[in-house]
Design an enzyme around this catalytic site. Structure first.
Site, PDB file in Angstrom:
ATOM      1  N   LYS A 120       0.860  -1.184   0.000  1.00  0.00           N
ATOM      2  CA  LYS A 120       0.000   0.000   0.000  1.00  0.00           C
ATOM      3  C   LYS A 120       0.889   1.223   0.000  1.00  0.00           C
ATOM      4  O   LYS A 120       2.001   1.198   0.519  1.00  0.00           O
ATOM      5  CB  LYS A 120      -0.879   0.033   1.265  1.00  0.00           C
ATOM      6  CG  LYS A 120      -2.114   0.888   1.098  1.00  0.00           C
ATOM      7  CD  LYS A 120      -3.162   0.116   0.343  1.00  0.00           C
ATOM      8  CE  LYS A 120      -4.495   0.779   0.328  1.00  0.00           C
ATOM      9  NZ  LYS A 120      -5.536  -0.201  -0.067  1.00  0.00           N
TER      10      LYS A 120
HETATM   11  N1  GLU Z   1      -7.251   0.097  -3.233  1.00  0.00           N
HETATM   12  C1  GLU Z   1      -8.014  -1.065  -3.552  1.00  0.00           C
HETATM   13  C2  GLU Z   1      -8.045  -2.021  -2.356  1.00  0.00           C
HETATM   14  O1  GLU Z   1      -7.871  -1.625  -1.230  1.00  0.00           O
HETATM   15  C3  GLU Z   1      -7.568  -1.719  -4.831  1.00  0.00           C
HETATM   16  C4  GLU Z   1      -6.139  -2.154  -4.867  1.00  0.00           C
HETATM   17  C5  GLU Z   1      -5.658  -2.592  -6.235  1.00  0.00           C
HETATM   18  O2  GLU Z   1      -6.446  -2.598  -7.173  1.00  0.00           O
HETATM   19  O3  GLU Z   1      -4.478  -2.916  -6.344  1.00  0.00           O
HETATM   20  O4  GLU Z   1      -8.329  -3.177  -2.499  1.00  0.00           O
END
Ligand code: GLU
Length: 428
Positions: A120
């Protein structure tokens, strides 16, 4: 017919409310590790991220001031594949929050059986108070700082809270200037730049599909189910659209500016037109105004927090009036609140399953970029449906088999797969 897991036992002792977000995620991981009898070295590997990067991000603002932001990229575990996870622009996106979200991505990708690890990113900023040009500069600076971590087979960012397809276009461009055009290095891009059809609606659609499956397990027709949704951004609004198409009745929604309630059901199409003009759900004609806090306590069947983390806490968990909480946001329920909801026999359907539609279509986008072949929308939605129904069914079956609550069952599956990959690779 009631789902067997609705009445699954609550944990014996309630965890303290003072846990940080990453400690809160670890409570679920440790519970799974104990149940799965994982070896201590594997648990040690999962306890902390593999790599955390903090970057100073100086940005020239429109008024010529230099503002220094702080940004992060946390790569939690890559045993199952390249790191994957969104980038959040939010004032509260501090290192521990980003770390917690990276951990959730590891288990989310494993639960969905996607060939990714978990990561993240975050920048502590308030994008609602920044101009387009300031956001463009900040995104480029951030991308340049973390570029050495990224790559199609290394780490693939995506949108999250406060970021969107435009942010991903800037990231792709900034990365491309350093390394050559590489569309597969980010997902959630605009369709014109190699994004996938259906990526924008994927998370909300996935939430709605899981709610429909849960209703089926309960033996209740969606037309007899009232839902209330906190947040009318990308995830919340698409959840409302798809859920109302499926027959669910939306009785309340809210956003940062306020909320509305309409016990007989909100017309989502009309609400969308209103939001297009007014910029908020607040003030929608024919509905009662309510606050964001009241939204969480509204009379409904399924309550769907679809915005920020930690909105259901020990302070309001006793006043939730739904029979199921559907975690469309990441980490919206604190462990202390989770224990209270468990005691009250309120089902909590976990984030790592419910909102996994986003990363699932990110996976489809990544594969399309690698193959340089675009899928039509029908195919994307069909594959998404198959994966969501499969993973949700698997976790509910596991929950029924083991007598665990759905969150624990989801972590059991995710942790088990990650631990297996760690062993197979020979990390420990
Ligand atoms: N931000 C989204 C999540 O928390 C998508 C992450 C992504 O598509 O890599 O799942």
């Amino acid at each position: 017919m009631a789902s067997p897991t609705v009445s699954a036992p609550a944990p014996a002792s309630a965890p303290a409310e003072s846990l940080s977000p990453s400690e809160a995620v670890l409570t679920s991981v440790f519970e799974s590790a104990a149940r799965l009898n994982l070896d201590a070295e594997v648990i040690d590997l999962l306890r902390t991220p593999w790599r955390e990067m903090r970057a100073q991000l100086p940005v020239r603002m429109d008024d010529r001031r230099l503002q220094i932001f702080e940004g992060y990229r946390v790569q939690h575990n890559g045993a199952r594949g390249p790191y994957k996870g969104g980038v959040r622009f939010h004032p509260k996106a501090d290192i521990d929050e980003v770390r917690a979200l990276a951990m959730l991505m590891t288990y989310k990708c494993a639960l969905m059986d996607l060939p990714f690890g978990g990561a993240k990113g975050g920048v502590m900023c308030d994008p609602t108070r920044m101009s387009e040009t300031e956001l463009n500069r900040l995104t480029r600076t951030y991308t340049q700082h973390i570029a050495m971590l990224l790559g199609v087979a290394r780490d693939i960012p995506a949108p999250d809270l406060g970021t969107n397809a435009q942010t991903m276009a800037w990231m792709m461009d900034a990365f491309g200037q350093l390394n050559g055009h590489t569309p597969g290095v980010v997902t959630g891009k605009p369709v014109e730049l190699g994004g996938s059809f259906g990526r924008d609606q994927a998370t909300g659609r996935g939430v709605a599909v899981c709610m429909r499956e849960y209703a089926r397990l309960e033996g209740v027709d969606p037309r007899d189910i009232r839902i209330a949704v906190q947040g009318y951004g990308n995830v919340g609004s698409w959840t409302c659209r798809v859920a109302s198409e499926m027959g669910f009745t939306v009785v309340g929604v809210s956003d940062v500016k306020g909320g509305i309630a309409q016990p007989e059901g909100i017309q989502v199409g009309a609400l969308d037109r209103w939001v297009g003009v007014a910029g908020s759900v607040a003030g929608f004609e024919g509905a009662h105004p309510i606050t964001n806090e009241q939204l969480l306590e509204i009379e409904c069947d399924y309550l769907v927090p679809a915005a920020l983390g930690e909105v259901i806490t020990a302070a309001n968990a006793e006043r939730i009036h739904a029979r199921a909480v559907v975690e469309a946001a990441n980490h919206p329920v604190t462990p202390a609140a989770d224990a209270i909801l468990g005691r009250r026999k309120i089902a909590v359907l976990p984030d790592i399953a419910m909102n996994a539609g986003g990363v699932t279509v990110s996976y489809f986008e990544w594969t399309q970029n690698i193959q340089q072949f675009r899928w039509q929308l029908d195919r994307v939605l069909q594959e998404l449906e198959l994966r969501m129904v499969g993973a949700f069914g698997e976790l509910m079956a596991r929950s029924g088999r083991d007598g665990t609550r759905p969150r624990q069952a989801a972590f059991d599956i995710g942790v088990e797969r990650v631990a297996r990959a760690i062993k197979l690779r020979g990390f420990v």
